[in-house]
Write a protein that holds these residues in place. Structure first.
Motif, PDB file in Angstrom:
ATOM      1  N   ARG A  56      40.388  42.553  27.549  1.00 20.39           N
ATOM      2  CA  ARG A  56      40.483  41.142  27.893  1.00 20.39           C
ATOM      3  C   ARG A  56      40.908  41.001  29.340  1.00 20.39           C
ATOM      4  O   ARG A  56      41.638  41.836  29.875  1.00 20.39           O
ATOM      5  N   THR A  57      40.428  39.929  29.981  1.00 21.33           N
ATOM      6  CA  THR A  57      40.946  39.533  31.283  1.00 21.33           C
ATOM      7  C   THR A  57      41.869  38.355  31.042  1.00 21.33           C
ATOM      8  O   THR A  57      41.607  37.508  30.183  1.00 21.33           O
ATOM      9  N   PHE A  58      42.961  38.333  31.799  1.00 24.60           N
ATOM     10  CA  PHE A  58      43.876  37.211  31.655  1.00 24.60           C
ATOM     11  C   PHE A  58      44.537  36.884  32.982  1.00 24.60           C
ATOM     12  O   PHE A  58      44.584  37.705  33.896  1.00 24.60           O
ATOM     13  N   PHE A  59      45.019  35.661  33.049  1.00 22.83           N
ATOM     14  CA  PHE A  59      45.687  35.119  34.221  1.00 22.83           C
ATOM     15  C   PHE A  59      47.085  34.696  33.801  1.00 22.83           C
ATOM     16  O   PHE A  59      47.264  34.149  32.721  1.00 22.83           O
ATOM     17  N   MET A  60      48.056  34.946  34.652  1.00 21.22           N
ATOM     18  CA  MET A  60      49.433  34.537  34.384  1.00 21.22           C
ATOM     19  C   MET A  60      49.755  33.376  35.332  1.00 21.22           C
ATOM     20  O   MET A  60      49.672  33.534  36.541  1.00 21.22           O
ATOM     21  N   ASP A  61      50.096  32.218  34.756  1.00 24.58           N
ATOM     22  CA  ASP A  61      50.401  31.069  35.606  1.00 24.58           C
ATOM     23  C   ASP A  61      51.817  31.162  36.171  1.00 24.58           C
ATOM     24  O   ASP A  61      52.572  32.088  35.866  1.00 24.58           O
ATOM     25  N   ALA A  62      52.182  30.199  36.998  1.00 27.13           N
ATOM     26  CA  ALA A  62      53.489  30.210  37.682  1.00 27.13           C
ATOM     27  C   ALA A  62      54.662  30.155  36.711  1.00 27.13           C
ATOM     28  O   ALA A  62      55.770  30.586  37.047  1.00 27.13           O
ATOM     29  N   LYS A  63      54.418  29.649  35.498  1.00 24.28           N
ATOM     30  CA  LYS A  63      55.483  29.567  34.498  1.00 24.28           C
ATOM     31  C   LYS A  63      55.555  30.820  33.628  1.00 24.28           C
ATOM     32  O   LYS A  63      56.345  30.888  32.693  1.00 24.28           O
ATOM     33  N   GLY A  64      54.683  31.799  33.901  1.00 22.18           N
ATOM     34  CA  GLY A  64      54.687  33.036  33.130  1.00 22.18           C
ATOM     35  C   GLY A  64      53.847  32.981  31.867  1.00 22.18           C
ATOM     36  O   GLY A  64      53.894  33.895  31.054  1.00 22.18           O
ATOM     37  N   LYS A  65      53.053  31.941  31.708  1.00 25.81           N
ATOM     38  CA  LYS A  65      52.194  31.806  30.528  1.00 25.81           C
ATOM     39  C   LYS A  65      50.855  32.502  30.778  1.00 25.81           C
ATOM     40  O   LYS A  65      50.239  32.311  31.824  1.00 25.81           O
ATOM     41  N   GLU A  66      50.431  33.307  29.797  1.00 27.57           N
ATOM     42  CA  GLU A  66      49.147  34.004  29.896  1.00 27.57           C
ATOM     43  C   GLU A  66      48.001  33.098  29.459  1.00 27.57           C
ATOM     44  O   GLU A  66      48.128  32.357  28.484  1.00 27.57           O
ATOM     45  N   HIS A  67      46.895  33.219  30.175  1.00 23.08           N
ATOM     46  CA  HIS A  67      45.665  32.503  29.834  1.00 23.08           C
ATOM     47  C   HIS A  67      44.544  33.536  29.756  1.00 23.08           C
ATOM     48  O   HIS A  67      44.148  34.099  30.783  1.00 23.08           O
ATOM     49  N   THR A  68      44.063  33.804  28.552  1.00 25.92           N
ATOM     50  CA  THR A  68      42.983  34.775  28.371  1.00 25.92           C
ATOM     51  C   THR A  68      41.672  34.129  28.798  1.00 25.92           C
ATOM     52  O   THR A  68      41.294  33.067  28.308  1.00 25.92           O
ATOM     53  N   ILE A  69      40.989  34.785  29.711  1.00 27.16           N
ATOM     54  CA  ILE A  69      39.739  34.266  30.266  1.00 27.16           C
ATOM     55  C   ILE A  69      38.537  34.797  29.502  1.00 27.16           C
ATOM     56  O   ILE A  69      37.600  34.076  29.223  1.00 27.16           O
ATOM     57  N   GLN A  70      38.568  36.087  29.170  1.00 32.18           N
ATOM     58  CA  GLN A  70      37.415  36.711  28.528  1.00 32.18           C
ATOM     59  C   GLN A  70      37.869  37.870  27.663  1.00 32.18           C
ATOM     60  O   GLN A  70      38.828  38.562  27.997  1.00 32.18           O
ATOM     61  N   PHE A  71      37.167  38.064  26.563  1.00 32.48           N
ATOM     62  CA  PHE A  71      37.249  39.304  25.802  1.00 32.48           C
ATOM     63  C   PHE A  71      35.947  40.046  26.076  1.00 32.48           C
ATOM     64  O   PHE A  71      34.900  39.428  26.271  1.00 32.48           O
ATOM     65  N   ALA A  72      35.998  41.355  26.086  1.00 27.58           N
ATOM     66  CA  ALA A  72      34.788  42.155  26.245  1.00 27.58           C
ATOM     67  C   ALA A  72      34.797  43.227  25.164  1.00 27.58           C
ATOM     68  O   ALA A  72      35.761  43.975  25.020  1.00 27.58           O
TER      69      ALA A  72
END
Length: 189
Positions: A56-72
């Protein structure tokens, strides 16, 4: 690795010499469940073809919350394409959800192979077109579909991987809380 490379390019007919050129630029990597193969703020050198496993690709926002962008999953490609194509540092991380085997290719190697095997450039252009369509559809779906509808769409897009991923990965992909995901699952069953 020849079989893996052949599978990655099964949609095009490559002559033996062309396949050899392609095989020479791809390298195989084996990763363990939980391993991060790309960290945020690292230079992005590779894109990956999943031979086996789930990433998976993910992004961590400024508050420390993960946002999964893609599963492969098997036969999918994954990278931080922002960093890959702009030859900059990553804004996304790539994590192995399960043990994984991938093929990886560096951008400069891929650019060079386009000259030697034009079929590969056509292949990646078509792949990029399909990927752009998928990402735009995902954005639109996130804007207009309910969480329950997005969950059903996830099940169609990624059949049989729900058991392999953690609830919070799926919830972050859907843009909902884990509590909302549990509620939706109860409604569905």
């Amino acid at each position: 690795m020849s079989t893996s490379v052949s599978n990655a390019f099964k949609d095009i007919q490559l002559e033996n010499e062309e396949l050899k050129v392609v095989e020479d630029i791809f390298s195989e990597g084996t990763y363990k469940k939980g391993e991060t193969i790309l960290h945020v703020n690292e230079k992005v050198y590779y894109q990956y073809y999943v031979v086996k496993g789930c990433l998976r690709t993910f992004f961590m926002d400024a508050k420390g919350k993960e946002h999964t962008i893609q599963f492969a999953i098997h036969d999918w490609w994954i990278s931080d394409y922002i960093g890959y194509f702009s030859e900059s540092e990553s804004v996304l991380a790539i994590e192995c959800i399960t043990d994984a085997i991938v093929l990886k290719v560096a951008k400069n190697d891929l650019d060079n192979i386009y000259e030697k095997v034009p079929k590969i450039e056509h292949f990646f252009r078509k792949k990029l077109e399909r990927s752009t369509v998928r990402f735009q559809k995902r954005i639109l779906n996130n804007l207009v579909l309910s969480a329950k509808e997005r969950y059903h769409l996830f099940l169609q897009t990624y059949p049989n991987i729900e058991q392999q991923i953690k609830n919070y990965h799926l919830a972050s992909y859907l843009g909902i809380t884990t509590e909302s995901l549990s509620r939706i699952r109860k409604e569905v069953s």
